[in-house]
Structures are given as C-alpha cells and as structure tokens.
Motif scaffolding. Structure first.
Motif, PDB file in Angstrom:
ATOM      1  N   PHE A  71       0.832  -1.201   0.000  1.00 14.49           N
ATOM      2  CA  PHE A  71       0.000   0.000   0.000  1.00 14.49           C
ATOM      3  C   PHE A  71       0.869   1.254   0.000  1.00 14.49           C
ATOM      4  O   PHE A  71       1.740   1.397   0.867  1.00 14.49           O
ATOM      5  CB  PHE A  71      -0.913   0.014   1.229  1.00 14.49           C
ATOM      6  N   LEU A  72       0.649   2.125  -0.960  1.00 11.84           N
ATOM      7  CA  LEU A  72       1.373   3.393  -1.033  1.00 11.84           C
ATOM      8  C   LEU A  72       0.670   4.424  -0.148  1.00 11.84           C
ATOM      9  O   LEU A  72      -0.515   4.703  -0.317  1.00 11.84           O
ATOM     10  CB  LEU A  72       1.410   3.890  -2.476  1.00 11.84           C
ATOM     11  N   VAL A  73       1.419   4.987   0.783  1.00 10.61           N
ATOM     12  CA  VAL A  73       0.875   5.997   1.690  1.00 10.61           C
ATOM     13  C   VAL A  73       1.845   7.170   1.758  1.00 10.61           C
ATOM     14  O   VAL A  73       3.041   6.990   1.999  1.00 10.61           O
ATOM     15  CB  VAL A  73       0.651   5.420   3.102  1.00 10.61           C
ATOM     16  N   LYS A  74       1.307   8.364   1.533  1.00 10.79           N
ATOM     17  CA  LYS A  74       2.115   9.576   1.661  1.00 10.79           C
ATOM     18  C   LYS A  74       2.124  10.027   3.118  1.00 10.79           C
ATOM     19  O   LYS A  74       1.681   9.296   3.992  1.00 10.79           O
ATOM     20  CB  LYS A  74       1.556  10.652   0.743  1.00 10.79           C
ATOM     21  N   GLY A  75       2.629  11.231   3.379  1.00  8.86           N
ATOM     22  CA  GLY A  75       2.657  11.725   4.743  1.00  8.86           C
ATOM     23  C   GLY A  75       1.270  11.714   5.368  1.00  8.86           C
ATOM     24  O   GLY A  75       0.316  12.201   4.763  1.00  8.86           O
ATOM     25  N   ILE A  76       1.146  11.147   6.582  1.00 13.42           N
ATOM     26  CA  ILE A  76      -0.175  10.976   7.183  1.00 13.42           C
ATOM     27  C   ILE A  76      -0.085  11.138   8.695  1.00 13.42           C
ATOM     28  O   ILE A  76       0.912  10.751   9.317  1.00 13.42           O
ATOM     29  CB  ILE A  76      -0.759   9.590   6.807  1.00 13.42           C
ATOM     30  N   THR A  77      -1.119  11.712   9.299  1.00 17.21           N
ATOM     31  CA  THR A  77      -1.197  11.865  10.746  1.00 17.21           C
ATOM     32  C   THR A  77      -2.450  11.196  11.264  1.00 17.21           C
ATOM     33  O   THR A  77      -3.569  11.509  10.832  1.00 17.21           O
ATOM     34  CB  THR A  77      -1.219  13.360  11.145  1.00 17.21           C
ATOM     35  N   PHE A  78      -2.276  10.247  12.180  1.00 21.34           N
ATOM     36  CA  PHE A  78      -3.381   9.591  12.859  1.00 21.34           C
ATOM     37  C   PHE A  78      -3.530  10.253  14.225  1.00 21.34           C
ATOM     38  O   PHE A  78      -2.657  10.139  15.080  1.00 21.34           O
ATOM     39  CB  PHE A  78      -3.111   8.100  13.021  1.00 21.34           C
ATOM     40  N   THR A  79      -4.647  10.946  14.425  1.00 23.63           N
ATOM     41  CA  THR A  79      -4.824  11.767  15.618  1.00 23.63           C
ATOM     42  C   THR A  79      -5.749  11.098  16.627  1.00 23.63           C
ATOM     43  O   THR A  79      -6.768  10.518  16.277  1.00 23.63           O
ATOM     44  CB  THR A  79      -5.401  13.139  15.228  1.00 23.63           C
ATOM     45  N   GLY A  80      -5.390  11.174  17.889  1.00 22.69           N
ATOM     46  CA  GLY A  80      -6.203  10.680  18.977  1.00 22.69           C
ATOM     47  C   GLY A  80      -6.404  11.790  19.996  1.00 22.69           C
ATOM     48  O   GLY A  80      -6.149  12.957  19.694  1.00 22.69           O
ATOM     49  N   PRO A  81      -6.862  11.462  21.191  1.00 15.72           N
ATOM     50  CA  PRO A  81      -7.195  10.104  21.627  1.00 15.72           C
ATOM     51  C   PRO A  81      -8.520   9.643  21.047  1.00 15.72           C
ATOM     52  O   PRO A  81      -9.366  10.448  20.677  1.00 15.72           O
ATOM     53  CB  PRO A  81      -7.279  10.245  23.148  1.00 15.72           C
ATOM     54  N   CYS A  82      -8.673   8.310  20.968  1.00 17.75           N
ATOM     55  CA  CYS A  82      -9.902   7.727  20.438  1.00 17.75           C
ATOM     56  C   CYS A  82     -10.828   7.328  21.585  1.00 17.75           C
ATOM     57  O   CYS A  82     -10.441   7.320  22.747  1.00 17.75           O
ATOM     58  CB  CYS A  82      -9.560   6.517  19.576  1.00 17.75           C
ATOM     59  N   LYS A  83     -12.045   6.974  21.234  1.00 16.56           N
ATOM     60  CA  LYS A  83     -13.044   6.670  22.261  1.00 16.56           C
ATOM     61  C   LYS A  83     -12.710   5.399  23.038  1.00 16.56           C
ATOM     62  O   LYS A  83     -12.996   5.287  24.226  1.00 16.56           O
ATOM     63  CB  LYS A  83     -14.431   6.533  21.626  1.00 16.56           C
ATOM     64  N   PHE A 103       7.538  14.715   0.464  1.00 20.11           N
ATOM     65  CA  PHE A 103       7.240  15.046   1.857  1.00 20.11           C
ATOM     66  C   PHE A 103       7.479  16.515   2.188  1.00 20.11           C
ATOM     67  O   PHE A 103       7.058  16.992   3.238  1.00 20.11           O
ATOM     68  CB  PHE A 103       8.093  14.181   2.801  1.00 20.11           C
ATOM     69  N   GLY A 104       8.184  17.225   1.338  1.00 21.35           N
ATOM     70  CA  GLY A 104       8.510  18.618   1.628  1.00 21.35           C
ATOM     71  C   GLY A 104       9.326  18.717   2.900  1.00 21.35           C
ATOM     72  O   GLY A 104      10.271  17.960   3.109  1.00 21.35           O
ATOM     73  N   ASN A 105       8.942  19.658   3.775  1.00 20.03           N
ATOM     74  CA  ASN A 105       9.669  19.873   5.028  1.00 20.03           C
ATOM     75  C   ASN A 105       8.870  19.399   6.242  1.00 20.03           C
ATOM     76  O   ASN A 105       9.061  19.882   7.358  1.00 20.03           O
ATOM     77  CB  ASN A 105      10.007  21.357   5.188  1.00 20.03           C
ATOM     78  N   SER A 106       7.975  18.433   6.038  1.00 26.67           N
ATOM     79  CA  SER A 106       7.053  18.036   7.108  1.00 26.67           C
ATOM     80  C   SER A 106       7.756  17.377   8.291  1.00 26.67           C
ATOM     81  O   SER A 106       7.335  17.527   9.434  1.00 26.67           O
ATOM     82  CB  SER A 106       6.011  17.063   6.542  1.00 26.67           C
ATOM     83  N   GLY A 107       8.814  16.611   8.027  1.00 21.51           N
ATOM     84  CA  GLY A 107       9.542  15.928   9.095  1.00 21.51           C
ATOM     85  C   GLY A 107       8.979  14.569   9.467  1.00 21.51           C
ATOM     86  O   GLY A 107       9.585  13.827  10.238  1.00 21.51           O
ATOM     87  N   TYR A 108       7.787  14.213   8.951  1.00 25.67           N
ATOM     88  CA  TYR A 108       7.150  12.953   9.329  1.00 25.67           C
ATOM     89  C   TYR A 108       6.627  12.220   8.093  1.00 25.67           C
ATOM     90  O   TYR A 108       6.137  12.831   7.152  1.00 25.67           O
ATOM     91  CB  TYR A 108       5.954  13.216  10.263  1.00 25.67           C
ATOM     92  N   TRP A 109       6.705  10.904   8.152  1.00 26.84           N
ATOM     93  CA  TRP A 109       5.978  10.075   7.195  1.00 26.84           C
ATOM     94  C   TRP A 109       4.687   9.589   7.860  1.00 26.84           C
ATOM     95  O   TRP A 109       3.598  10.032   7.514  1.00 26.84           O
ATOM     96  CB  TRP A 109       6.822   8.888   6.727  1.00 26.84           C
ATOM     97  N   ILE A 110       4.793   8.751   8.884  1.00 26.12           N
ATOM     98  CA  ILE A 110       3.608   8.249   9.589  1.00 26.12           C
ATOM     99  C   ILE A 110       3.671   8.752  11.032  1.00 26.12           C
ATOM    100  O   ILE A 110       4.590   8.399  11.784  1.00 26.12           O
ATOM    101  CB  ILE A 110       3.554   6.722   9.542  1.00 26.12           C
ATOM    102  N   LEU A 111       2.701   9.561  11.405  1.00 25.63           N
ATOM    103  CA  LEU A 111       2.688  10.191  12.729  1.00 25.63           C
ATOM    104  C   LEU A 111       1.426   9.782  13.483  1.00 25.63           C
ATOM    105  O   LEU A 111       0.309   9.972  12.992  1.00 25.63           O
ATOM    106  CB  LEU A 111       2.732  11.719  12.583  1.00 25.63           C
TER     107      LEU A 111
END
Length: 395
Positions: A71-83, A103-111
């Motif tokens: 699976f190809l995934v670009k820079g992504i942020t998974f935000t919590g907290p979840c329920k 990615f530019g200057n984001s500093g993260y791939w998977i956050l």
C-alpha cells in the motif's frame, strides 16, 4: 545490582502494569473497504485516514486492518485520543512515495499524535529512502528528511512485530510519550546510510524496548533530554553507532536523563557500544542512575565511552566545557572485543567531573593481539571485580 538498577526497574514495571491494549476488537475497519489498493502504486493515504477516523470514534474496541499486499501511503497523521482501545494491525507492506521530495519539510511520514491505549502490530514499513540518501551524500540542497514512524504525546501504547526499512532519517521516534512497550521490532537501513537512527526517545517516561534488532547508519537507540525510566533488553545492534544518551547540552536550560537500564544485549561491528555524549557547552542538564549490564561487544570501535567534549564541527562550543552533570553510572559484566586499542574512553567535563562511576567485571580485549587500554579525564568512581583493560578511574 547497582543503585541505578534498583531505582530504574521498579519504577518501570510499576508504570508498565497500566499498559494493556491487547484486548480483542469487536469492530474491524479494513483499509481496502475504504478504497485502499494493495498494488503499491495507487495512493491509499485518504483510505487509511478514513479507516482510522471510523475506528477512532467506535464505541467499542476497534481494529484498523491493513491486509496482505503493498500500500502506497504519503505523509499521514493519525490523531487521537480515540473513544476506545484501538489496534492498528498490518499484515502487508506500507511504502512511501519513491520521490523523497513528496514530503517537503514536514519531518514525518507516519505520525501517531496524542493517541492513547493503542497497539501497532506487525507489518513492514518501507520508506524507500535511497534517493534521499544519495541527495545527502552528494551535498545538494536536500529536504530535512522524514522520520518513518513517530509517536508524539502518546500514552499506554504497545508496538509489536513491526519492521521498518530504508528510513530517510530515524526509523521510530517517541517524543513526549508515557508508558510505551516496544517488542520484537526490526529496524534496517544500510550501515552507510546517513543519520538513519533506529529508535529515538525524547521527553518520555516509562519506555521499554525488548527483543529488537537494529541495523542502521547512526545510533541504534538515541536517548534525548527529559527522558526517564527506560529499560532496554535483548537488543541486537549493528551496524550502527551503538546506544547513545545524548547529544545533550544543545541548550542551556535542558531537562536531564535518569533511570536508564540496558541489559542482555549484543553489539556487532558498531562505531560505539554504550555512549554518553554532551556538547562542550554550558547546560543545566544531567545524567544519573544509568545501568549497563551483561553486554557483549564484537569488534566495536568504542565499547565504553563518555564524551563530554562533543563538538564535531568545532563550532558553537565557545567554552569547550560541558555543564551536564554525569553521576551514578554503572558498567557491569561487559565483555568482548574492541576494534581499537582504547576500549574504555571516559572523557568528562573540564569543570564538572563525572562522579559515582562503577566498573565491575569488565573484560574487553583488543582484537589485534596487543593489550587494550583505557583513558579517563575527570572521571571518578569505583572498581569491582576484574577490570580489563586496567581501570583509569580516580577514586
């Protein structure tokens, strides 16, 4: 067992009793159901995010499922907290864009940002960073690079069975985290890849690493300011730069590092074994209650090293003395071979000596057939048992 070990271990095990995110999930959110394609070409970023968002608001325990395939995934942020408790289960491979400039200057791939009571289980994460490394080595004007997997301000997390390969810079970073258990993780990048740290930990507490393998172009584990109660065991490190506390003293007002235990680990062909390093600058920081035990060194250039005169560019070190106070550091049952004759090198601050250093049952030999040596500067402590090479500590 040393005083540092007695302090660190009970605190860690007390903290880790609160981590339990392994309960079975009643709700499964498969990324393919949200439009992800396991072909390694189609951009599945939006599908991954939709699956996460649906799982995150689920009233019961939930699983985000990444099935077999690429699976190809670009820079992504998974935000919590979840329920509720959430498991991110990966059976396949997640790959980054081949073009490192994406990615530019984001500093993260998977956050993973501010998640709680979560587990990341299985899978391979391939950052495909060969183009980025080539840019860095050529001296071009390159982006700063991205960390492959980052947990920021996360609590009560388990990371298990994950494999990260070909990171641009750090493979896995924990920043501002509490109660994180990392188990049987493998991080792999070529030994000549620039700045590809394995694990990076900063401003975190209650962190355990167990049974992991790190092959990198930089530190296998890097422990930064503000980190407390860290337990590392059964680590296989090499190639790479070993396990480092620091660099410290980057700023004057800097939080310290304390209660760190590394045990039952093997270093093979690394630049360093166990290292504490600080810039030669004023600082309010400190390192205390550190315990290195039951370690094997195989052809390691600097098996035991403290470097408080760290200044690789010979710039921004105006006083050439570190304000970081290093105390209560124990080296116990460390054996093996040194690739350089100076197997122990303890260089402490000109104005702030290291105190409470303990050497116990050390046997390090120089692999060229001549006796290994030790060197100390402003290092004070105690020798117990047989010390080889001969200790240079001041009592």
């Amino acid at each position: 067992m040393s005083r540092s070990s007695n302090i660190a271990l009970p605190l860690l095990f007390t903290l880790l009793t609160f981590i339990d995110v392994s309960t079975s999930s009643s709700n499964v959110f498969n990324v393919v159901s949200f439009g992800a394609k396991p072909d390694g070409v189609t951009d599945s970023t939006a599908a991954f995010l939709k699956a996460w968002q649906s799982a995150c608001v689920s009233a019961g325990s939930a699983t985000v499922m990444v099935p077999a395939g690429t699976f190809l995934v670009k820079g992504i942020t998974f935000t919590g907290p979840c329920k509720s408790k959430l498991k991110f289960q990966v059976a396949g491979t997640v790959v980054a864009p081949a073009d490192y400039k994406a990615f530019g200057n984001s500093g993260y791939w998977i956050l993973f940002n501010r998640v709680s009571k979560m587990s990341l289980v299985g899978g391979t994460f391939d950052a495909r960073a060969s183009g980025f490394w080539a840019c860095r080595k050529s001296g071009q004007n390159c982006p700063p690079g991205v960390r492959s997997i980052t947990f920021n301000a996360a609590t009560d997390v388990i990371i298990s069975g994950v494999k990260s390969i070909n990171s641009q810079i750090s493979h896995m970073t924990l920043k501002g985290c509490t109660n994180v258990a990392v188990r049987n993780v493998k991080l792999v990048a070529p030994g000549n890849s620039p700045n590809t740290d394995g694990f990076g930990v900063q401003s975190s507490t209650g962190i355990t690493f167990t049974g992991s393998t790190v092959q990198s172009g930089d530190d296998c584990v890097s422990i930064g300011p503000g980190t407390r109660n860290v337990l590392i065991s059964k680590l296989k490190c090499g190639p790479g730069h070993g396990v480092s506390i620091g660099s410290l003293a980057k700023t004057l007002n800097e939080d310290g590092v304390e209660n760190v235990t590394l045990s039952s680990s093997v270093f093979t062909g690394t630049q360093n074994g166990v290292r504490i390093k600080s810039w030669a600058r004023p600082s309010n920081g400190f390192v205390k209650n550190v315990f290195f035990q039951d370690l094997i060194m195989k052809n390691v250039q600097n098996p035991i090293i403290i470097d408080q005169n760290y200044c690789p560019s010979k710039e921004d070190c105006p006083t050439e003395q570190s304000g970081v106070a290093i105390s209560q550091v124990t080296y116990k049952n460390i054996q093996g071979t040194s690739a350089t004759q100076q197997a122990m090198n303890l260089v402490c601050s000109k104005t702030n000596p290291c105190t409470g250093i303990t050497l116990q049952d050390i046997k390090l030999t120089y692999n060229k057939g001549t006796p290994a040596t030790s060197y100390c500067f402003n290092a004070q402590g105690t020798n117990l048992g047989v010390i080889q090479p001969t200790s240079c500590l001041k009592r």
